[in-house]
Write an enzyme that holds these catalytic residues in place. Structure first.
Site, PDB file in Angstrom:
ATOM      1  N   SER A 110      11.839  77.664  64.303  1.00 24.88           N
ATOM      2  CA  SER A 110      12.022  76.322  63.730  1.00 24.88           C
ATOM      3  C   SER A 110      11.741  76.305  62.237  1.00 24.88           C
ATOM      4  CB  SER A 110      11.060  75.344  64.409  1.00 24.88           C
ATOM      5  OG  SER A 110      11.416  75.228  65.758  1.00 24.88           O
TER       6      SER A 110
ATOM      7  N   GLY B 247      62.182  48.115  52.694  1.00 30.26           N
ATOM      8  CA  GLY B 247      61.569  46.866  52.229  1.00 30.26           C
ATOM      9  C   GLY B 247      60.150  47.051  51.722  1.00 30.26           C
TER      10      GLY B 247
ATOM     11  N   ARG C 150      54.917  40.173  52.528  1.00 31.32           N
ATOM     12  CA  ARG C 150      54.000  39.327  53.283  1.00 31.32           C
ATOM     13  C   ARG C 150      52.682  40.036  53.632  1.00 31.32           C
ATOM     14  NH1 ARG C 150      58.891  37.629  57.239  1.00 31.32           N
ATOM     15  NH2 ARG C 150      59.732  39.525  56.312  1.00 31.32           N
TER      16      ARG C 150
END
Ligand code: UD1
Ligand code: CA
Length: 457
Positions: free
Chosen positions: A401, A4, A8
């Site tokens: 860093s 299907g 809807r």
């Protein structure tokens, strides 16, 4: 039955591929079916967007039947005629009712097997039966059924009946096929209704019966978005309850989104507002803190995931700690006991045992050994605009860093990268690499400038 269109839903996607509990409606129904009969005896009737539907569930090993034009549930079975011919019994399931459990299909099968009618309807008592076909019993409390009446064709009195047709049935296949051509499309939808078989068989002096599902909610169909969301919620609440029964603590389960196929070990705690999706597997003794979203990932025992982490196709080994706000993208492997912290993003990267990348870092296409420290703000420059390149960082390296590692590049075991370096060449093991401008200090410079700028009084 999965052919299907799902009008809807107002969707361009086929109905049975809409998802609840994190997977397509049809996949849930197939999973239940294949627990009752082997996959080679399961047939999905596909039609609308048949190729897509077939592809989505191909790995289950079931068969497919093409219903080119979708002219109703009865027509779906007419199309399946040749496939059904060799069988004695056929169980019909609706591809849009994903809450169905294997035990319930088995109950239908056992009832049908012991009573041996031509047709058994799986029925349910619904508080609000609106929209469903109603079961018309022969007499009140009779085990026999006279007919099924669809909502649109029902009289006001019939609409008051709360016993509904679930859209699941078992038929004697020979009897079904002998009478299926008696179906007509003489109804408000102009469709061939499988439900009309009840009255047809009854008139042919065959027995039609109904058996009730233990949990009436199991048969809920998803014809609208609202019904689908309702089913999704029921499924997820049930999933959380199952996990809790298996030893997982879930705080505020109504705020968590956990997909059906997720596995979580005992003594793991899931905090509010967490999503755990796809085929994610989480070990025991983990803690998943709020606002994390984990998709298709594998997480070992004793892992701590602090708030706000996003994981996609990542593998995190035991005892690792992530977050807050870590983003692990596909192909990430975080080693045992490793730490990955705030605003760190990884992709196709292995971070070895006990290594740390705690702050503000991008690690892409990197192979990083054990005991490595990745300083705050480190970036692997993996992309030159055309190709991706690999960064290799061997065991025990210290990356200061704000370093940029321009791939392809290799940092040898035990090497040390000075903070703020831009590393473009390989660094041999145990060496120090500095790649930055040397600092210049001009003493008294600002004082002299202030003096030269002072305006005369
Ligand atoms: C159907 C039943 C209704 C029952 C309800 C339960 C009919 C006529 N009505 O209604 O009595 O209460 O299920 O949920 O059967 N499909 C096909 N080919 C088609 C048409 C449908 O394969 O030509 C598939 C759909 O994809 C779906 C299933 O059959 O998976 C049921 O169809 P749907 O249109 O949802 O039927 P309902 O209106 O829910
Ligand atoms: Ca339906």
């Amino acid at each position: 039955m999965a052919a299907g269109k799902g009008t809807r839903l107002k969707s361009k996607h086929p109905k049975v591929l809409h998802e609840v509990g994190g997977k397509p409606l049809l996949a849930h129904v197939i999973a239940a079916a294949t627990q009752v009969v082997p996959a080679q005896d399961v047939y999905a009737i596909v039609g609308h967007e048949a190729d897509l539907v077939q592809q989505a569930v191909a790995q289950t090993g079931i068969n497919f039947i093409l219903q080119r034009e979708q002219r109703g549930t009865g027509h779906a079975l007419m199309v399946a005629r040749d496939a059904l011919a060799p069988y004695d019994q056929v169980i019909v399931l609706s591809g849009d009712a994903p809450l169905i459990r294997a035990q319930t299909i088995q109950k239908l099968r056992d009832f049908h097997g012991s009573q041996q009618p031509a047709m058994t309807i799986l029925a349910a008592q619904l508080h609000d039966p609106t929209g469903y076909g109603r079961v018309i019993r022969n007499k009140k409390n009779s085990p026999d059924v006279k007919a099924i009446v669809e909502e649109k064709s029902a009289t006001p009195a019939q609409r008051k009946i709360q016993e509904i047709n679930s859209g699941f049935y078992e038929f004697d296949a020979k009897v079904l096929l002998a009478h299926i051509d008696e179906l007509t499309n003489d109804n408000p939808h102009g469709e061939f209704y499988l439900t009309d078989m009840a009255a047809i068989l009854r008139k042919a002096k065959q027995r039609v019966m109904a058996v009730a599902a233990n949990d009436p909610h199991e048969i809920l169909g998803s014809n609208t978005r609202a019904e689908m969301v309702d089913i999704d919620q029921r499924m997820r609440v049930a999933k959380c309850r199952q996990l809790m029964a298996d030893g997982v603590t879930i705080f505020y389960p109504q705020t968590c989104v956990i997909d059906s196929d997720v596995e979580i070990g005992p003594d793991t705690t899931v905090e509010p507002f967490v999503q755990i999706l796809g085929k994610t597997r989480i070990g025991s003794e983990c803690r998943i803190r709020s606002y994390s979203v984990i998709n298709n990932s594998l997480i070992g025992d004793g892992v701590l995931i602090r708030p706000g982490c996003i994981l996609d196709q990542a593998h995190v080994m035991k005892g690792a700690m992530l977050g807050p706000y870590t983003h692990l993208r596909p192909g990430t492997e975080i080693g045992e006991g490793a730490h990955v912290g705030n605003f760190v993003e990884t992709k196709k990267t292995r971070l070895g045992k006990g290594s740390k990348a705690n702050h503000l870092t991008y690690l892409g296409d990197a192979d990083i050994g054990a005991g490595v420290n990745i300083g705050a703000g480190t970036i692997t420059c993996n992309y030159d605009g055309e190709h991706k390149h690999t960064t290799v960082i061997e065991d025990s390296v210290f990356v200061g860093s704000d370093s940029t590692l321009v791939a392809p590049v290799k940092i040898g075991k035990g090497a040390y990268i000075g903070a703020a370096s831009c590393i473009t060449d390989d660094v041999p093991p145990d060496s120090l690499a500095l790649g930055r401008a040397r600092q210049i200090v001009k003493e008294g410079w600002t004082k002299a400038r202030r003096a030269s700028q002072r305006k005369p009084e």
